[in-house]
Every structure is written in structure tokens, then in C-alpha cells.
Scaffold this active site. Structure first.
Site, PDB file in Angstrom:
ATOM      1  CG  HIS A 276       4.436   6.466   1.706  1.00 53.69           C
ATOM      2  ND1 HIS A 276       4.476   7.837   1.795  1.00 53.69           N
ATOM      3  CD2 HIS A 276       5.449   6.187   0.764  1.00 53.69           C
ATOM      4  CE1 HIS A 276       5.138   8.344   1.417  1.00 53.69           C
ATOM      5  NE2 HIS A 276       5.821   7.499   0.484  1.00 53.69           N
ATOM      6  CB  CYS A 277       2.235   3.114  -2.186  1.00 59.13           C
ATOM      7  SG  CYS A 277       4.065   3.149  -1.926  1.00 59.13           S
ATOM      8  CB  ILE A 278      -2.621   3.000  -3.052  1.00 63.02           C
ATOM      9  CG1 ILE A 278      -1.617   1.237  -3.322  1.00 63.02           C
ATOM     10  CG2 ILE A 278      -3.993   2.704  -4.075  1.00 63.02           C
ATOM     11  CD1 ILE A 278      -2.532  -0.093  -2.741  1.00 63.02           C
TER      12      ILE A 278
END
Length: 438
Positions: A276-278
Site C-alpha cells: 500500500h505504501c511504496i
């Protein structure tokens, strides 16, 4: 009640663990957080619009691998954690922690719709003395430009009547060394009282709390952390493409370079970015920077390289099949692992989905094995995981290792004689003319 009385009352409830805590969003961030608060003696309500999640929680059934079944059962049976979809119950909370998704739109612009809906639900019942914390990853300015006005719309003032802070989540799915308890927590409030209250709260469940001067600093910290990783992964992905042209083993290069005890940190190439982040955070940063007339050229270049990796994987599949005088069109291609990283069931932004889509468009007949992902639904594809031994015994034309789960028997995979495209260096030190590395 005066501002100081609001503050002191909240601090006293937190110190004595009499504060009732509500966590909105019971996914990879929210559920571990809710369980940890409950384990430390707080009364916790987990809020989620997905009633299947709240029902599983109330039955003591975990659906997040990082939350052990025994831990969840313990706090549920003790009456310290319950799941609910009744947002009106937020009125009874002293602390409300928002952990909802923050995806990107197709235009790569931030989608704050989940945050806005959660904040609107809080605003409808907001009362004096409550502490509201946003943990969802977002761009600098979200807390004071979006969340604060919504919460203040009924007349209460932040850092006086109620308290508001941002504390970025730092969850690493599948990491059994660094967990909620021992990952330092960044905290930034809209004012000093908000920072103090949020820091005190997290000190009850986290070993180290790091206060910063504002919500914007806290928001930027999260984006820096993941943009740092995205840029360095982009660098090493480009190096992998370069080394392939030069007939150099990029994995050997990285292994040798990381023996340097200073000035180098190893990053590894792969089929693309997942989680979900990088893949998402750099886009949040670039979008916000453009509002200030700043172009993040370095960050966006890394993003272009990373997003091109699934295409490169497919080209390697084509090269592998070419050695057997076959084309992708009509070939049976088996994907080994489809989760975005090893030993988790998390499919968010998994590059395997892009590889699957690209292979399908070129006419491949697709199947997959992943014990963590029993079913895969993506676009027009509805597939079920099949046993890897059976899959290889059926004689696929090529297999692609997209996720290097530790449960896979890599010696058996090589011994099957299948053409293999290894995107993760899972077959390190194994030699065969049928192995094609990234």
C-alpha cells in the site's frame, strides 16, 4: 469546561487506561493497533464498514497474519476488544484513531474519500476532550487542511476543545522482528497539547515515541521513508536492466557491495513495487509538490523505472520461451507466488497482477500457486491457487517466480525441468540453462 480541564481530563484517562479507544479501519494497520491497545488494558472498539471483519473479530477469528489468533482471542474473551459497524458509537470514545485506506485515483491523484467519510462520522459526534489521530498515509497538509476544518465545522476548536494529531503507520506485513510494540512512533499534533496527548497515548503501547513539531512534519516523515525506498529500488531496478545488457549478475554485484560496512545499504530488484505504501507514497508527494510549482523529477523517474518492471519480466518470459521455440501466445505460463511480498497474503498493488495482465494480453494461458492467496480475482481473471507440485507435473511451458515464499521447495522447482523466470533471486546458487534471472 476550560481548555486546560479538557486536556487534563484526557491525560488522566489515558494514564489510568480508563480512556475508551476507537479504531476506524480494521485492516493491516488498524487491527494490530486495536489489539495492542487492548492487550495493554484499554477498552477498545474497532469500527469498520465491512461487517464480515467485525463479525470475525467478535468471534475471535483473525484475518491479518500479523495478528496471532491467540492474542485476538485473549482480548476479545476478556471483553477489551469488540468490532462494530455502528459509527454512532464513536460518541462514547475518548480517543479515535483513523486507519483507513488512502489509495490513488487512476489519474495518480490522492483519493481521500475514505478519510473524509471517517472524519465526517467523527465530526457528527465530536465532543469536548476527545483526541482524534489520523494514521492513514497522506500528503503534508491533510490533517490541518482537510481533517481539522471538518472537525471544527460544528464550532469546537482543535487543541482547545478537542485534540488532533497525525501519527504515520509503520506497518511491515510479515515482519516478525519489528511489530507495533517496538517500531518507534512519530507523533505530530496541530498544537502542543495535541502532541502531548497523542504522545502519552502511544507511550502506553510503544517502546519509543518521537514527537515532532507539526502534523505536516509527521506527514512528510512517512513520505520520505517510503520515497527513499522507492527511489533506491528504482536505482537497483535500472542497474538490473543494465547488468542484463552487460551479461553481469546483478545479484552477485549487490551481494558483494553490501559487504561494505559503511555508506551502502542493499536494495534488490524485482518485478515491480507492491504493497500500500511504496508504490503510492511518492505519487502523493509529487502531487502535493506540484501545487507549490515544484517538479519531483528524480522521484518520478524512479517511478517510471519501477512501473516498467512488469513489462521487463514479460520480455524475459518471451526470451525464455524463445529458447524452446515457443511464443507467449498459446503457451501455458504458471505464476509461482502472487502476493506483493513473501510470506504474506497481501495483494495490494502486487506487481504479479500487472505481469498476469500483460501475459494475458499476449495470449498466455495462465495459472498460479500461492498458499497465502487461495483465490485471485483481477479484472476478467478469476483463478484459484493450485498445488505447486501438481502444477509443475502438468508440464507448463514456463513458470515465473513473482513472490519468493519460503514455503516453496525451490530445489524441486528446478528439478521439475520447467523453464523458469526468477524475478526474486529465489534460485540463488542454483545453476541451470532453464533458469532465466531478472
Amino acid at each position: 469546561m476550560t481548555s486546560n480541564a479538557n486536556r487534563q481530563g484526557l491525560l488522566d484517562r489515558i494514564r489510568t487506561k480508563k480512556a475508551k479507544i476507537g479504531v476506524i479501519g480494521l485492516g493491516y494497520v488498524g487491527l494490530p493497533l486495536a489489539v495492542e491497545f487492548a492487550r495493554q488494558g484499554f477498552d477498545v472498539s474497532g469500527f469498520d464498514v465491512d461487517e464480515s471483519k467485525t463479525s470475525q473479530i467478535n468471534a475471535g477469528q483473525t484475518y491479518i497474519p500479523d495478528v496471532p489468533q491467540v492474542d485476538l482471542c485473549e482480548v476479545v474473551k476478556a471483553g477489551r476488544l469488540r468490532g462494530t459497524s455502528r459509527m454512532a458509537d464513536l460518541a462514547g470514545m475518548d480517543v479515535i484513531d483513523i486507519c483507513v485506506p488512502t489509495p490513488l485515483r487512476k489519474t495518480k491523484d490522492p483519493d481521500l474519500s475514505y478519510v473524509v467519510k471517517a472524519v465526517e462520522a467523527v465530526a457528527a459526534v465530536l465532543k469536548r476532550g476527545q483526541l482524534v489521530i489520523l494514521e492513514s498515509t497522506t500528503y503534508p497538509g491533510t490533517t490541518d487542511e482537510v481533517v481539522q476544518p471538518l472537525l471544527e465545522s460544528r464550532g469546537l476548536k482543535a487543541d482547545a476543545d478537542f485534540f488532533l494529531a497525525f501519527s504515520p503507520e509503520r506497518v511491515d506485513p510479515g515482519n516478525h522482528i519489528y511489530t507495533t510494540r517496538n517500531i518507534p512512533k512519530i507523533v505530530g499534533g496541530v498544537g502542543p497539547d495535541s502532541t502531548e496527548a497523542a504522545a502519552l497515548l502511544y507511550e502506553s503501547i510503544v517502546e519509543t515515541v518521537v514527537p515532532v513539531s507539526s502534523t505536516r512534519v509527521a506527514e512528510m516523515v512517512k513520505l520520505l521513508e517510503n520515497t527513499f525506498r522507492a527511489v533506491n529500488i528504482g536505482l537497483v531496478n535500472e542497474l538490473a536492466l543494465m547488468c542484463h545488457k552487460m551479461d553481469i549478475d546483478v545479484w552477485e554485484v549487490i551481494d558483494a557491495a553490501k559487504t561494505k560496512p559503511f555508506g551502502f545499504m542493499p536494495f534488490y530488484p524485482g518485478p515491480g513495487l507492491g504493497g500500500h505504501c511504496i508504490p503510492i507514497d511518492p505519487s502523493y508527494l509529487s502531487w502535493k509538490a506540484r501545487q507549490y510549482g515544484f517538479e519531483c523529477r528524480f522521484i518520478e523517474l524512479a517511478g517510471n523505472i519501477n512501473s516498467s518492471m512488469p513489462d521487463y519480466v514479460v520480455e524475459r518470459v518471451a526470451e525464455a520461451l524463445n529458447t524452446a521455440r515457443k511464443s507467449i501466445n498459446g503457451s501455458r505460463v504458471h505464476m509461482i507466488g502472487v502476493a506483493y511480498k513473501k510470506d504474506v497474503n497481501d495483494m495490494r498493488e502486487s506487481p504479479a497482477l500487472d505481469v498476469l495482465e500483460l501475459l494475458s494480453k499476449r495470449g498466455a494461458q495462465l495459472s498460479y500457486s500461492d498458499p497465502f492467496v487461495p483465490a485471485l480475482n483481477h479484472g476478467d481473471h478469476a483463478l484459484s491457487s493450485i498445488d505447486l507440485t501438481d502444477a509443475l507435473a502438468s508440464g507448463p511451458d514456463c513458470a515465473v517466480i513473482c513472490t519468493d515464499h519460503t514455503v516453496f521447495d525451490y530445489d524441486a522447482i528446478v528439478q521439475s525441468g520447467t523453464l523458469l523466470v526468477d524475478t526474486r533471486n529465489a534460485l540463488k546458487n542454483r545453476q541451470s540453462p532453464r533458469i532465466f534471472r531478472l
